[in-house]
Design a protein around this motif. Structure first.
Motif, PDB file in Angstrom:
ATOM      1  N   ASN A  75     -12.478   8.214  -4.779  1.00 47.53           N
ATOM      2  CA  ASN A  75     -11.217   8.944  -4.939  1.00 47.53           C
ATOM      3  C   ASN A  75     -10.103   8.082  -5.534  1.00 47.53           C
ATOM      4  O   ASN A  75      -8.944   8.458  -5.525  1.00 47.53           O
ATOM      5  CB  ASN A  75     -10.764   9.511  -3.592  1.00 47.53           C
ATOM      6  N   GLY A  76     -10.478   6.888  -6.025  1.00 43.16           N
ATOM      7  CA  GLY A  76      -9.527   6.049  -6.727  1.00 43.16           C
ATOM      8  C   GLY A  76      -8.558   5.298  -5.843  1.00 43.16           C
ATOM      9  O   GLY A  76      -7.514   4.813  -6.318  1.00 43.16           O
ATOM     10  N   ARG A  77      -8.873   5.156  -4.543  1.00 38.27           N
ATOM     11  CA  ARG A  77      -7.989   4.436  -3.637  1.00 38.27           C
ATOM     12  C   ARG A  77      -8.621   3.092  -3.261  1.00 38.27           C
ATOM     13  O   ARG A  77      -9.792   2.858  -3.541  1.00 38.27           O
ATOM     14  CB  ARG A  77      -7.727   5.260  -2.374  1.00 38.27           C
ATOM     15  N   TYR A  78      -7.821   2.249  -2.620  1.00 40.50           N
ATOM     16  CA  TYR A  78      -8.323   0.961  -2.137  1.00 40.50           C
ATOM     17  C   TYR A  78      -8.344   1.007  -0.620  1.00 40.50           C
ATOM     18  O   TYR A  78      -7.393   1.492   0.009  1.00 40.50           O
ATOM     19  CB  TYR A  78      -7.426  -0.188  -2.614  1.00 40.50           C
ATOM     20  N   TRP A  79      -9.416   0.475  -0.026  1.00 42.07           N
ATOM     21  CA  TRP A  79      -9.606   0.610   1.415  1.00 42.07           C
ATOM     22  C   TRP A  79      -8.445   0.016   2.198  1.00 42.07           C
ATOM     23  O   TRP A  79      -8.142  -1.168   2.099  1.00 42.07           O
ATOM     24  CB  TRP A  79     -10.919  -0.039   1.837  1.00 42.07           C
ATOM     25  N   ASP A  80      -7.785   0.861   2.995  1.00 39.78           N
ATOM     26  CA  ASP A  80      -6.730   0.457   3.931  1.00 39.78           C
ATOM     27  C   ASP A  80      -5.573  -0.276   3.252  1.00 39.78           C
ATOM     28  O   ASP A  80      -4.914  -1.120   3.858  1.00 39.78           O
ATOM     29  CB  ASP A  80      -7.315  -0.414   5.033  1.00 39.78           C
ATOM     30  N   GLU A  81      -5.292   0.058   2.006  1.00 43.66           N
ATOM     31  CA  GLU A  81      -4.262  -0.654   1.253  1.00 43.66           C
ATOM     32  C   GLU A  81      -2.880  -0.530   1.885  1.00 43.66           C
ATOM     33  O   GLU A  81      -2.112  -1.506   1.911  1.00 43.66           O
ATOM     34  CB  GLU A  81      -4.208  -0.148  -0.195  1.00 43.66           C
ATOM     35  N   ALA A  82      -2.540   0.634   2.408  1.00 42.75           N
ATOM     36  CA  ALA A  82      -1.213   0.821   3.005  1.00 42.75           C
ATOM     37  C   ALA A  82      -0.993  -0.137   4.169  1.00 42.75           C
ATOM     38  O   ALA A  82       0.088  -0.725   4.316  1.00 42.75           O
ATOM     39  CB  ALA A  82      -1.040   2.269   3.466  1.00 42.75           C
ATOM     40  N   THR A  83      -2.015  -0.315   4.995  1.00 42.69           N
ATOM     41  CA  THR A  83      -1.912  -1.250   6.122  1.00 42.69           C
ATOM     42  C   THR A  83      -1.806  -2.689   5.631  1.00 42.69           C
ATOM     43  O   THR A  83      -0.990  -3.476   6.125  1.00 42.69           O
ATOM     44  CB  THR A  83      -3.125  -1.102   7.051  1.00 42.69           C
ATOM     45  N   VAL A 139       1.010  -5.798   6.448  1.00 39.01           N
ATOM     46  CA  VAL A 139       0.755  -7.092   7.087  1.00 39.01           C
ATOM     47  C   VAL A 139       0.972  -8.274   6.144  1.00 39.01           C
ATOM     48  O   VAL A 139       1.164  -9.404   6.594  1.00 39.01           O
ATOM     49  CB  VAL A 139      -0.664  -7.162   7.696  1.00 39.01           C
ATOM     50  N   LYS A 140       0.966  -8.044   4.838  1.00 43.80           N
ATOM     51  CA  LYS A 140       1.098  -9.164   3.900  1.00 43.80           C
ATOM     52  C   LYS A 140       2.410  -9.917   4.088  1.00 43.80           C
ATOM     53  O   LYS A 140       2.489 -11.117   3.808  1.00 43.80           O
ATOM     54  CB  LYS A 140       0.973  -8.680   2.456  1.00 43.80           C
ATOM     55  N   ASP A 141       3.433  -9.238   4.573  1.00 40.42           N
ATOM     56  CA  ASP A 141       4.731  -9.881   4.768  1.00 40.42           C
ATOM     57  C   ASP A 141       4.722 -10.885   5.915  1.00 40.42           C
ATOM     58  O   ASP A 141       5.672 -11.647   6.083  1.00 40.42           O
ATOM     59  CB  ASP A 141       5.806  -8.827   5.022  1.00 40.42           C
ATOM     60  N   LEU A 185     -10.492  -9.797  -0.559  1.00 40.05           N
ATOM     61  CA  LEU A 185      -9.991  -9.828  -1.932  1.00 40.05           C
ATOM     62  C   LEU A 185      -8.479  -9.665  -1.962  1.00 40.05           C
ATOM     63  O   LEU A 185      -7.781 -10.329  -2.746  1.00 40.05           O
ATOM     64  CB  LEU A 185     -10.649  -8.726  -2.765  1.00 40.05           C
ATOM     65  N   PHE A 186      -7.969  -8.794  -1.115  1.00 37.01           N
ATOM     66  CA  PHE A 186      -6.519  -8.584  -1.038  1.00 37.01           C
ATOM     67  C   PHE A 186      -5.829  -9.866  -0.576  1.00 37.01           C
ATOM     68  O   PHE A 186      -4.860 -10.320  -1.195  1.00 37.01           O
ATOM     69  CB  PHE A 186      -6.226  -7.440  -0.063  1.00 37.01           C
ATOM     70  N   TYR A 187      -6.325 -10.473   0.492  1.00 29.64           N
ATOM     71  CA  TYR A 187      -5.700 -11.678   1.032  1.00 29.64           C
ATOM     72  C   TYR A 187      -5.783 -12.847   0.049  1.00 29.64           C
ATOM     73  O   TYR A 187      -4.885 -13.693  -0.003  1.00 29.64           O
ATOM     74  CB  TYR A 187      -6.365 -12.068   2.352  1.00 29.64           C
ATOM     75  N   ALA A 188      -6.856 -12.914  -0.720  1.00 31.51           N
ATOM     76  CA  ALA A 188      -7.034 -14.030  -1.647  1.00 31.51           C
ATOM     77  C   ALA A 188      -5.906 -14.105  -2.666  1.00 31.51           C
ATOM     78  O   ALA A 188      -5.545 -15.198  -3.125  1.00 31.51           O
ATOM     79  CB  ALA A 188      -8.376 -13.910  -2.359  1.00 31.51           C
TER      80      ALA A 188
END
Length: 252
Positions: free
Chosen positions: A28-36, A40-42, A62-65
């Motif tokens: 569906n063109g989304r990234y797993w749990d991206e909103a969460t 937390v990235k902050d 991959l997101f954290y990297a």
């Protein structure tokens, strides 16, 4: 296993196309749990290392990297061999071998071996979702996996812990008290033992793990929030701002 690869804004993501929730998300063109993850990235210090418990195929990795400075690393633990192989694939194809250190291990309160469940306990629209590989928990009769207690090994300068372990969280944190006290990391986890007014999937998972390891009843009841807030004097506990009402962020 039939693998499908998606080109995302965080890199190439290869996964089992039968992995129900993940496949549905990427189709569906989304990234797993991206909103969460965006929340937390902050709270992540780019100069310190990340510990990820329950890495699945590496989507959060991959997101954290992309957040960490060149010398910081991500230590990722994933017990299921199928998921671990995909994790390694995603590490290699995104040129992250210098930054991500994977372990084909489950994290628990002792060093040894255990078994996963034969299938996921997840349900969608009244139907059991047996191919939700992120939903398998420590149980009995399923895949045999190796387990490690984090306080028995050395991991350097952990500044952030991401723990999604399908009901094993209390056991894991009971076996990580010294690591947490030493490094005082931000901790983001799913509180599957949480009371939210009615029994939910997380509570079924926590009960299932507890029933399979009755000799570790003290660890099963370990309260990481109480430990961090009352013993380690953490400054804040944030709940209720994430996709899941079970998600908790502990801030030193």
């Amino acid at each position: 296993m039939t693998i499908k690869t998606y080109d995302t804004s965080y890199g190439l993501v290869s996964l089992d196309e039968n992995d129900f929730w993940f496949a549905l998300t990427y189709e569906n063109g989304r990234y797993w749990d991206e909103a969460t993850l965006q929340i937390v990235k902050d709270y992540i210090d780019p100069n310190r290392n990340i510990l990820e418990i329950g890495g699945h195929c590496g989507t959060s990795t991959l997101f954290y990297a992309k957040l960490l400075n060149s010398d910081s690393k991500i230590f990722v633990f994933e017990p299921q061999k199928k998921m671990y192989d995909l994790l390694e694939t995603n590490i290699v194809q995104n040129d992250l071998k210098h930054k991500v250190v994977p372990y084909n291990l489950g994290v628990f309160c002792f060093n040894g071996s255990g078994n996963m469940t034969l299938e996921s306990l997840d349900v969608f629209e009244g139907q059991k979702i047996t191919d939700n590989f992120a939903g398998f928990n420590l149980g009995a009769e399923g895949e045999q996996v190796n387990l490690v207690c984090l306080d028995s090994i050395t991991l350097p300068d952990i500044g952030f812990i991401h723990c999604d372990a399908q009901g094993s969280e209390n056991f894991i944190f009971a076996g990580s008290k010294y690591l947490i006290a030493k490094y005082r990391p931000v901790i983001f986890y799913e509180d599957n033992s949480k009371e939210v007014g009615k029994e939910h999937d997380g509570q079924y998972l926590a009960k299932a793990v507890k029933e399979n390891y009755p000799q570790y009843s003290e660890e099963a009841d370990f309260d990481i929030k109480k430990y961090c807030l009352e013993e380690l004097n953490y400054s804040q506990c944030i709940e209720g701002i994430f996709r899941s009402q079970l998600d908790v962020l502990l801030i030193p």
